[in-house]
Scaffold this motif. Structure first.
Motif, mmCIF file in Angstrom:
data_model
loop_
_atom_site.group_PDB
_atom_site.id
_atom_site.type_symbol
_atom_site.label_atom_id
_atom_site.label_comp_id
_atom_site.label_asym_id
_atom_site.label_seq_id
_atom_site.Cartn_x
_atom_site.Cartn_y
_atom_site.Cartn_z
ATOM 1 N N VAL A 106 37.456 27.503 -19.286
ATOM 2 C CA VAL A 106 36.930 26.575 -18.282
ATOM 3 C C VAL A 106 38.055 26.109 -17.356
ATOM 4 O O VAL A 106 37.856 25.960 -16.142
ATOM 5 N N SER A 162 40.055 17.342 -16.145
ATOM 6 C CA SER A 162 39.852 17.712 -14.746
ATOM 7 C C SER A 162 41.020 17.247 -13.893
ATOM 8 O O SER A 162 41.488 17.980 -13.010
ATOM 9 N N ASN A 194 36.989 25.045 -8.082
ATOM 10 C CA ASN A 194 36.783 23.685 -8.589
ATOM 11 C C ASN A 194 35.315 23.297 -8.650
ATOM 12 O O ASN A 194 34.942 22.383 -9.378
ATOM 13 N N ALA A 202 27.581 27.633 -13.225
ATOM 14 C CA ALA A 202 27.939 26.292 -13.675
ATOM 15 C C ALA A 202 26.696 25.438 -13.905
ATOM 16 O O ALA A 202 26.593 24.707 -14.900
ATOM 17 N N LEU A 240 33.336 22.299 -11.973
ATOM 18 C CA LEU A 240 34.290 22.142 -13.070
ATOM 19 C C LEU A 240 33.838 21.068 -14.051
ATOM 20 O O LEU A 240 33.826 21.281 -15.269
ATOM 21 N N GLY A 262 44.680 25.716 -15.543
ATOM 22 C CA GLY A 262 44.592 25.387 -14.129
ATOM 23 C C GLY A 262 45.553 26.197 -13.289
ATOM 24 O O GLY A 262 45.210 26.672 -12.198
ATOM 25 N N TYR A 304 38.741 28.762 -14.847
ATOM 26 C CA TYR A 304 37.668 28.686 -13.848
ATOM 27 C C TYR A 304 37.925 27.523 -12.894
ATOM 28 O O TYR A 304 37.787 27.660 -11.671
ATOM 29 N N GLY A 305 38.295 26.361 -13.435
ATOM 30 C CA GLY A 305 38.519 25.176 -12.606
ATOM 31 C C GLY A 305 39.674 25.346 -11.643
ATOM 32 O O GLY A 305 39.628 24.857 -10.512
ATOM 33 N N SER A 316 43.479 19.977 -12.159
ATOM 34 C CA SER A 316 43.366 19.928 -10.704
ATOM 35 C C SER A 316 44.700 19.585 -10.064
ATOM 36 O O SER A 316 45.074 20.142 -9.031
#
Length: 253
Positions: free
Chosen positions: A147, A185, A155, A117, A158, A91, A150-151, A189
């Motif tokens: 992933v 997540s 976001n 996605a 995700l 993240g 990417y998130g 996040s």
């Protein structure tokens, strides 16, 4: 051509999108397909809209975790710590990449990221069947890192990618997939939005308003997730992803 959105309409649009995103994230992911476009349509620049959207939906993951605490308790503690650590690092890396990406470049990437996605989520069950009962493949943790990056960067989608990852790596229990998706997540996040806040790219008035409604939506969605047929949830998320992809492709210059 219609006139500009009135302030009252902006708050209604972003608040409604945040609540619906919290529900959708708890059920199957894809909530940022709602919050990110709502902020862009409200006039927030794409990079700030992405950062604000990420902050808005992050508490919803915490609300969802309360609904899946039994599933998390049933998993090995070592597994949870390992995956949470990877999600946290990924993240932060993704957030750093976003902050150095020019806004124009990011705007051009958005529809492709949304479409990617959605396609991976749609292909998840078929690819999982090919994996069979082989257990967790060696690429599960590197896949989680990818992933998570990417998130942190974008976001949107995700939750869909995390569900695809866990489905592809042999997890057949939908509630466990949802529990892991919400846990990772939330962690990635939380760290990515901390980086966004430090960089000053979050629209705080909208972020705080949307956070409260996304949290309420996450709590409601966790209760609903255990009652809805999995196939209906899957089609709902795919439809949302395709719709938002089409909208952003249409906005490209």
């Amino acid at each position: 051509m219609s006139g500009p959105i009135l302030p009252e309409a902006v708050w209604l649009l972003t608040g409604g999108a945040a609540f619906a995103a919290g529900v959708l994230n708890a059920i199957a992911g894809g909530g940022s397909f709602l919050t990110f476009p709502a902020l862009v349509f409200a006039g927030v620049p794409p990079v700030s809209a992405n950062a604000t959207s990420a902050m808005a939906v992050s508490p919803g993951y915490l609300g969802s975790l309360l609904g899946f605490r039994e599933e998390l308790k049933a998993l090995p503690r070592a597994l949870l710590w390992r995956e949470v650590s990877i999600a946290a690092v990924g993240g932060l890396i993704g957030a750093g990449l976003l902050l150095v990406t020019p806004s124009r470049v990011f705007s051009g990437l958005v529809p492709w990221l949304l479409l990617l996605a959605t396609a991976l989520f749609a292909a998840g069950p078929h690819m999982a069947q090919r994996n069979g009962n082989k257990g967790q493949p060696a690429w599960r943790l590197p896949g989680l890192m990818g992933v998570a990056i990417y998130g942190g960067y974008f976001n949107g989608g995700l939750g869909i990618l995390l569900m695809a990852l866990y489905t592809l790596t042999g997890e057949t229990r939908l509630n466990t997939v949802n529990a892991l998706k919400n846990l990772n997540s939330f962690v990635l996040s939380l760290l990515s939005v901390t980086a966004f806040a430090a960089a000053g790219v979050i629209v705080w008035s909208q972020a705080i308003w949307m956070m409260s409604l996304a949290t309420a939506g996450g709590w409601a969605g966790a209760r609903l997730a255990k009652r809805m047929p999995a196939q209906k949830v899957r089609w709902l998320v795919i439809a949302a992803g395709l719709t938002m992809s089409g909208v952003f492709f249409a906005r490209l210059p």
